[in-house]
Design an enzyme around this catalytic site. Sequence first.
Site, short mmCIF file in Angstrom:
data_model
loop_
_atom_site.label_atom_id
_atom_site.label_comp_id
_atom_site.label_asym_id
_atom_site.label_seq_id
_atom_site.Cartn_x
_atom_site.Cartn_y
_atom_site.Cartn_z
N ASP A 223 0.81 -1.21 0.00
CA ASP A 223 0.00 0.00 0.00
C ASP A 223 0.86 1.28 0.00
O ASP A 223 1.83 1.37 0.76
CB ASP A 223 -0.87 -0.02 1.27
CG ASP A 223 -1.78 1.18 1.38
OD1 ASP A 223 -2.78 1.22 0.65
OD2 ASP A 223 -1.50 2.09 2.20
N GLU A 296 1.69 -0.50 -5.06
CA GLU A 296 0.87 0.69 -5.34
C GLU A 296 1.71 1.95 -5.26
O GLU A 296 2.15 2.36 -4.19
CB GLU A 296 -0.29 0.82 -4.34
CG GLU A 296 -1.22 1.96 -4.75
CD GLU A 296 -2.00 2.62 -3.63
OE1 GLU A 296 -3.02 3.27 -3.92
OE2 GLU A 296 -1.59 2.54 -2.46
C1 GLC Z 1 -3.80 3.55 -0.35
C2 GLC Z 1 -5.13 2.85 -0.23
C3 GLC Z 1 -6.14 3.83 0.29
C4 GLC Z 1 -5.70 4.31 1.66
C5 GLC Z 1 -4.29 4.88 1.60
C6 GLC Z 1 -3.72 5.02 2.97
O1 GLC Z 1 -3.80 4.53 -1.31
O2 GLC Z 1 -5.49 2.29 -1.46
O3 GLC Z 1 -7.42 3.26 0.36
O4 GLC Z 1 -6.58 5.28 2.13
O5 GLC Z 1 -3.41 4.04 0.90
O6 GLC Z 1 -3.40 3.77 3.51
#
Ligand code: GLC
Length: 580
Positions: A223, A296
Amino acid sequence: MVSRLVSVLILLVFCGHELASAEKPWWQTASFYQIYPRSFKDSDGDGVGDLNGVTSVLPYLKEIGIAATWLSPFLESPMADFGYDISNFTAVDPLFGTMEDFDRMVAKAKELDIKIILDFVPNHSSDECDWFIRSAARDPVYKDYYIWHPGKVVNGERQPPNNWVSVFYGSAWEWHEGRQEYYLHQFDKKQPDFNFRNPVVREAMNNVLRFWLDRGVDGFRIDAIYHAFEIEADENGDYPDEPVSGWSEDPQDYGYVRHIYTVDQWETPHLVYEWRQILKDYQAEHGGDERILMVETWSPIEIVMQYYGNETADGGQIPFNFQMISNLGYDSDAYHYSEMINLWFEHMPAGRTPNWVIGNHDKNRVGSRFGTERIDLFNILLLTLPGCSITYNGEEIGMTDVWISWEETVDPQACNNEQDGYEWRSRDPARTPFQWSDAANAGFTTGRSTWLPISADYKRLNVKRERGVALSHLNIFKELQKLRQLATFQDGDAEVKALNKNVLGVKRSLRGNHTYITLLNIFGNIENFNLHEHFANLSAEFEYVLITDRSIKHKGDKVSASSVTLMPHESVVLKSTKRQ
Ligand code: GLC
Ligand code: MG
């Protein structure tokens, strides 16, 4: 010699049956599915989805051809950011079930040959995490687990250390009464950022990975990795202001500054290399299939590519390809689509695998962003391109955003700001409960209420009904998965191009096999093409193997490559009648 000949013959026979070559890692042509556990399936009637719910519907994933599923977080959390604020990285939150429920889910998934990918949230924990509580209390082991700063005093008044802004609005610094210092939080104030310059933190996070590998997960979705490092503090322990961007008037707004010190620091991809090595070491020691990392990062493409790794270190197998999400809109034409897709091929280091994403729990639904008439178009595109496809739960049945009133809105990205404009900030509309059937609450729960409202569309758009409608989104998705198994899709080359500004074409070809052409009519005009003018070496005749409800042709109909007509918004897959 004889046996060599036999195996060559066997290979030819297999090719003749269009089976894909076996010897490649499981994930390279896999179809991934993101489950948002709060909204997938509720087993205990509390209106919130849970792990037993997921386990009960795993056969559905099999039905729709899914090889692996990544689940948004279900670990212990006060739920300030719905599980992305973890208070214990090695415990299941009671809302979602128990560790035994988790083990049962993994066991069932193994039985069905579905891989389970955990959402790993390394950038921050919850402020209710024991590590943070100890850090705030200056426990010597945990003191530097997070980023602390005394702030500065201006005209006798205490102020945050600098102008850094949180993604969720307002200063990225929060005063802590106990410790008498500010802590950094790039997201909600209940999500303090870890200090990744502290080797003890790195080791703690490495151990989180090992813990879940031991419990049988097949990999991790990492994440928000691009937030992991911030610029190193100077000799006085201070951090510089970020430059004002000029894009926003509001200093509280995330867009007010350019994030040159808080995201995409050079060290960050190296963290991912380190984690990949942990996965490799684990596999070397324990065997089993390759464990994977999905990464991500919303970074410029050159930086995203670094997450694949380099000559000396491997990174994640799947750095999410957000090109289509970030750069395509309702009005984008076919040149734009082809540019976005080819950009990835052009930048991707040799020997790596592409992946395709069009939605997730942070973005509006495809049908709401691009129009419901383009739902099948995106499913067809994602599933006929080479490499990994990644589908957010509900996109396969064509779920759309649900309008949610300000009073019912729960997403911190919306709630931390004022009401004005909440609709475009809120991520709730794309997170509503999954639509299983036309029963009460769409078959999602036996309870009376659900944590977010159910779509008004659920009687028309649900799994049960769509199974019985020949050209439903669901059945098209399932047909695509069957096509995907064919050698041409598993191993073939891909050529992606705009045929004109309205129509995108994808040619998949593999020597000795049938050629497949995906044609996507993005707009509402009738189009006609001589495919020979656009693609080289095509056979004269093609056959419709996949149609949508926009088509006037039928599956099995033949068509001359020199004159293919597309109806408004029609997407099709054609197969050459001869092998090539
Ligand atoms: C990422 C997740 C999102 C979350 C953020 C903080 O972007 O996909 O849903 O709010 O991280 O953890
Ligand atoms: Mg529940």
